[in-house]
Design a protein around this motif. Structure first.
Motif, PDB file in Angstrom:
ATOM      1  N   LYS A   3       0.835  -1.205   0.000  1.00  0.00           N
ATOM      2  CA  LYS A   3       0.000   0.000   0.000  1.00  0.00           C
ATOM      3  C   LYS A   3       0.874   1.261   0.000  1.00  0.00           C
ATOM      4  CE  LYS A   3      -3.791   2.117   2.599  1.00  0.00           C
ATOM      5  NZ  LYS A   3      -4.661   1.988   3.778  1.00  0.00           N
ATOM      6  N   LEU A   4       1.949   1.244   0.779  1.00  0.00           N
ATOM      7  CA  LEU A   4       2.859   2.390   0.815  1.00  0.00           C
ATOM      8  C   LEU A   4       3.536   2.611  -0.537  1.00  0.00           C
ATOM      9  CD1 LEU A   4       4.498   1.782   4.293  1.00  0.00           C
ATOM     10  CD2 LEU A   4       2.873   3.582   3.693  1.00  0.00           C
ATOM     11  N   VAL A   5       3.931   1.531  -1.194  1.00  0.00           N
ATOM     12  CA  VAL A   5       4.549   1.630  -2.517  1.00  0.00           C
ATOM     13  C   VAL A   5       3.567   2.244  -3.507  1.00  0.00           C
ATOM     14  CG1 VAL A   5       5.466   0.290  -4.451  1.00  0.00           C
ATOM     15  CG2 VAL A   5       6.187  -0.237  -2.124  1.00  0.00           C
ATOM     16  N   LYS A   6       2.312   1.804  -3.453  1.00  0.00           N
ATOM     17  CA  LYS A   6       1.286   2.359  -4.344  1.00  0.00           C
ATOM     18  C   LYS A   6       1.071   3.851  -4.104  1.00  0.00           C
ATOM     19  CE  LYS A   6      -1.218  -1.933  -5.040  1.00  0.00           C
ATOM     20  NZ  LYS A   6      -2.431  -2.707  -4.750  1.00  0.00           N
ATOM     21  N   GLN A   7       1.344   4.301  -2.864  1.00  0.00           N
ATOM     22  CA  GLN A   7       1.196   5.712  -2.517  1.00  0.00           C
ATOM     23  C   GLN A   7       2.462   6.506  -2.827  1.00  0.00           C
ATOM     24  OE1 GLN A   7       0.012   5.714   1.622  1.00  0.00           O
ATOM     25  NE2 GLN A   7      -2.048   5.017   1.148  1.00  0.00           N
ATOM     26  N   GLY A   8       3.506   5.833  -3.353  1.00  0.00           N
ATOM     27  CA  GLY A   8       4.709   6.533  -3.764  1.00  0.00           C
ATOM     28  C   GLY A   8       5.935   6.356  -2.894  1.00  0.00           C
ATOM     29  N   ALA A   9       5.867   5.497  -1.890  1.00  0.00           N
ATOM     30  CA  ALA A   9       7.030   5.287  -1.017  1.00  0.00           C
ATOM     31  C   ALA A   9       8.198   4.736  -1.830  1.00  0.00           C
ATOM     32  CB  ALA A   9       6.681   4.322   0.109  1.00  0.00           C
ATOM     33  N   GLU A  10       9.402   5.220  -1.516  1.00  0.00           N
ATOM     34  CA  GLU A  10      10.611   4.767  -2.205  1.00  0.00           C
ATOM     35  C   GLU A  10      11.505   3.936  -1.295  1.00  0.00           C
ATOM     36  OE1 GLU A  10      12.564   8.076  -4.036  1.00  0.00           O
ATOM     37  OE2 GLU A  10      10.728   8.758  -4.990  1.00  0.00           O
ATOM     38  N   GLY A  11      11.119   3.800  -0.040  1.00  0.00           N
ATOM     39  CA  GLY A  11      11.853   3.005   0.939  1.00  0.00           C
ATOM     40  C   GLY A  11      11.004   2.863   2.183  1.00  0.00           C
TER      41      GLY A  11
END
Length: 50
Positions: A3-11
């Protein structure tokens, strides 16, 4: 994490000392930053380079 990756997290910061025991870097393509490991590495470096 997905979910964080889908929101743009890079790490992802693994801020709980036990979370590194539950998930592995191989589980995701995004980089993990294990604070327990980072602190231990820095402590070892300081102990041997002071």
């Amino acid at each position: 994490i997905d979910k964080l990756v889908k929101q743009g997290a890079e790490g992802v910061i693994l801020g709980c000392t036990e979370i590194g025991l539950l998930i592995n870097q191989q589980d995701h393509a995004i980089p993990f930053f294990d604070t327990a490991l980072l602190h231990a590495q820095e402590a070892a470096w300081l102990a041997t380079n002071s």
